[in-house]
Design an enzyme around this catalytic site. Structure first.
Site, PDB file in Angstrom:
ATOM      1  N   ASP A 202       0.904  -1.205   0.028  1.00 65.76           N
ATOM      2  CA  ASP A 202      -0.027   0.112   0.093  1.00 65.76           C
ATOM      3  C   ASP A 202       0.778   1.309  -0.054  1.00 65.76           C
ATOM      4  O   ASP A 202       1.874   1.369   0.694  1.00 65.76           O
ATOM      5  CB  ASP A 202      -0.745   0.039   1.279  1.00 65.76           C
ATOM      6  CG  ASP A 202      -1.922   0.959   1.479  1.00 65.76           C
ATOM      7  OD1 ASP A 202      -2.867   1.095   0.627  1.00 65.76           O
ATOM      8  OD2 ASP A 202      -1.579   1.983   2.334  1.00 65.76           O
ATOM      9  N   GLU A 244       1.264  -0.305  -5.124  1.00 69.64           N
ATOM     10  CA  GLU A 244       0.183   0.769  -5.382  1.00 69.64           C
ATOM     11  C   GLU A 244       1.243   1.950  -5.533  1.00 69.64           C
ATOM     12  O   GLU A 244       1.433   2.724  -4.325  1.00 69.64           O
ATOM     13  CB  GLU A 244      -0.837   0.812  -4.284  1.00 69.64           C
ATOM     14  CG  GLU A 244      -1.555   1.764  -4.659  1.00 69.64           C
ATOM     15  CD  GLU A 244      -2.377   2.496  -3.419  1.00 69.64           C
ATOM     16  OE1 GLU A 244      -3.717   2.999  -3.552  1.00 69.64           O
ATOM     17  OE2 GLU A 244      -1.811   2.590  -2.341  1.00 69.64           O
TER      18      GLU A 244
HETATM   19  C1  GLC Z   1      -4.297   3.180  -0.249  1.00 71.22           C
HETATM   20  C2  GLC Z   1      -5.630   2.269  -0.147  1.00 71.22           C
HETATM   21  C3  GLC Z   1      -6.701   3.246   0.479  1.00 71.22           C
HETATM   22  C4  GLC Z   1      -6.013   3.499   1.661  1.00 71.22           C
HETATM   23  C5  GLC Z   1      -4.864   4.518   1.676  1.00 71.22           C
HETATM   24  C6  GLC Z   1      -4.210   4.771   2.934  1.00 71.22           C
HETATM   25  O1  GLC Z   1      -4.555   4.136  -1.170  1.00 71.22           O
HETATM   26  O2  GLC Z   1      -6.045   1.710  -1.605  1.00 71.22           O
HETATM   27  O3  GLC Z   1      -7.705   2.704   0.660  1.00 71.22           O
HETATM   28  O4  GLC Z   1      -7.116   4.704   2.345  1.00 71.22           O
HETATM   29  O5  GLC Z   1      -3.959   3.620   0.812  1.00 71.22           O
HETATM   30  O6  GLC Z   1      -3.631   3.637   3.458  1.00 71.22           O
END
Ligand code: GLC
Length: 543
Positions: A202, A244
């Site tokens: 993440d 991500e």
């Molecule tokens: C990422 C996740 C999201 C979350 C953020 C903070 O973007 O996909 O859902 O709120 O990280 O952890």
């Protein structure tokens, strides 16, 4: 012939929110036992790898992305034995499972942060990023724009500001402290020992902060990820990192490094451009972003997606495009959130099955590994009136019995209301009705997945736009792998179109449509003539 490609390069991924999927114990919340019950459904759809949203203990200020203990299971979801049973059941079916790993921040209820804020002398003080002023790192943007005025929050007790890129209840860990890195490696080891096949990492761009930068994609971040990769390769070969990084292609490319950093990255800029193309009937935004997408190492792969558990992010478009997307896809203010749109696939595409399948066809045939979001395979709707992003995280609609077959608990125990409107409500949209109907969205998506998997070129083949009449309402391209050549043609508009496509040298044999088995003759000059109904697509394989 055994594929020489790594499993993740030709797989189908499926994103599951445990809380939303299936309630195994009747308490109104989905859980690990419920998900385990539904693995046959997932397998039947053709999925290879499940990605689960955070399963850890959490006060749920950000639906689990605020972790208060990296070594446990959220009590609503079950316990570690349930987790082990899930992993075992996943593997017994030949499936894989990756879990979310949130490294950038913890919950403010995490013991590390409690200790850290308890005193400036705490041994945990340096686990987080503290400052006497809130003037540092001014070039870092605010991500949760609708709610957070600053990336700094004041801690009254210890008299300093702490740094957070997301909610104030999610303090950022300090990766300049080697103890934090060591902690995170222990966390990774713990879950890898339990058999997970990898991590969806993440929010990785934000791990480090440096003055004078936007505090994203820093060299230190890449070095850290490469150390994590090395650790995983040495101890757990074959397990993957899917990161991500919601960034432009040229900024994501370094996350692949020389094939020694992450295995996979979401292609964030591609996603909104698919929606632009579908709405405008013009494929050029997709052409442009793919042209701007650098080559990646042999052992890496993009992940493509249409929707996920967050808002449809419009961070990777220019402001005029964002305004256009909002105007077209989020006419009501409530549909907008931060820099995005909180709606699901089917409502975005006017609940028009032709458009939904066209979108899935693009997902399955453009370069990358597709990641499906739970519920989109049956065309589930959303509830924009729920808070934050909860409206796209409503209970999975299994059948037309009360609570959509999601839970046997009383209505008031449900973590969120089941969608119950006349169009998308569970009596009309559910798995049970669609599974035996060959024309349902579910059956057609399942069929598409099966075809996609039978054609390796669609997973790892090269990609080339087809020479056609220059009509931007036709998206036509070739995917090739060795002798295997596939021509994919999409009609992006609501009118019948004919397409004249020239067949390149090197494509021999007959051209057969994969879904209908219809053969298309080559005309003079190696031309191919096709007629496409509104929003129709063809996948033609040379045989
Ligand atoms: C990422 C996740 C999201 C979350 C953020 C903070 O973007 O996909 O859902 O709120 O990280 O952890």
């Amino acid at each position: 012939m055994a594929s020489k490609h790594a499993w993740y390069q030709t797989a189908i991924f499926y994103e599951v929110h445990i809380r939303a999927y299936m309630d195994g114990n009747g308490d109104g919340h989905g859980d690990l036992a419920g998900l385990t019950q539904k693995l046959d459904y997932i397998k039947d759809l053709g999925v290879d790898c499940i990605w689960i949203l955070p399963h850890y203990p959490s006060p749920l200020k950000d639906d689990g992305y605020d972790i208060s203990d990296y070594y446990g299971i959220h009590p609503d979801y079950g316990n570690l034995d349930d987790f082990k049973a899930l992993v075992e059941a996943v593997h017994a079916r030949g499936l894989k499972i990756v879990v979310d790993l949130v490294m950038n921040h913890t919950s403010d209820r995490h013991e590390w942060f409690r200790q850290s804020r308890s005193s400036r002398d705490s041994p945990y003080r340096d686990y987080y990023v503290w400052s006497d002023t809130d003037e540092r790192y001014q070039e870092a943007r605010i991500i949760f724009l609708d709610t957070e005025p600053s990336n700094w929050s004041w801690d009254e007790g210890s008299g300093q500001y702490y740094w957070h890129r997301f909610y104030a209840s999610q303090p950022d860990l300090n990766y300049d402290n080697p103890a934090v890195e060591a902690e995170m490696f222990r966390v990774a080891e713990f879950w890898l020992e339990l058999g997970v096949d990898g991590f969806r990492a993440d929010a990785v761009p934000y791990l480090y902060e440096r003055e004078g930068t936007n505090c994203e994609n820093l060299p230190e971040t890449h070095a850290f990820l490469q150390r994590l990769r090395k650790f995983m390769d040495e101890r757990y070969p074959g397990r993957i990192i899917l990161s991500e990084a919601n960034q432009w292609p040229e900024d994501v490319r370094p996350y692949f490094a020389d094939g020694n950093e992450v295995h996979m990255n979401f292609h964030f800029p591609l996603m909104p451009r698919v929606f632009m193309a579908l709405k405008s009937g013009d494929i050029r935004p997709v052409v442009e972003i793919l042209e701007r997408t650098p080559e990646i190492p042999e052992n890496c792969q993009w992940c493509t997606f249409l929707r996920n558990h967050d808002e449809l992010t419009l961070e990777m478009v220019i402001p005029e495009e964002r305004e256009w997307m909002w105007a077209e896809y989020a006419p009501e203010p409530r549909m907008r959130l931060n820099l995005g749109i909180r709606r699901r696939l089917a409502p975005l595409l006017d609940n028009d099955k032709r458009k939904i399948l066209l979108a899935f066809s693009l997902l399955m045939t453009l370069p990358g590994t597709p990641v499906l979001y739970y519920g989109d395979e049956i065309g589930m709707g959303d509830n924009i009136w729920l808070r934050d992003r909860d409206g796209v995280r409503t209970p999975m609609q299994w059948d037309s019995t009360p609570h959509a077959g999601f839970s046997a608990g009383p209505a008031e125990s449900l973590y969120a209301p089941v969608i119950d409107d006349p169009v998308y409500g569970y009596r009309r949209v559910n798995v049970a009705d669609q599974i035996d109907d060959p024309d349902s969205t579910f059956s057609l998506v399942r069929q598409m997945i099966a075809r996609r998997k039978s054609v390796t070129a669609l997973g790892k083949g090269s990609f080339e736009w087809a020479a056609n009449t220059g009509n931007p309402a036709l998206a036509a391209f070739w995917r090739s792998l060795g002798d295997q050549k596939v021509l994919v043609v999409h009609n992006l508009i609501g009118q019948v179109q004919s397409a004249s496509i020239s067949i390149p040298e090197g494509v021999s044999g007959r051209l057969v449509e994969i879904f209908t088995a219809k053969e298309y003759p080559r005309l003079q000059d190696n031309m191919l003539q096709l007629t496409l109904a509104p929003y129709q697509y063809h996948w033609l394989e040379s045989r």
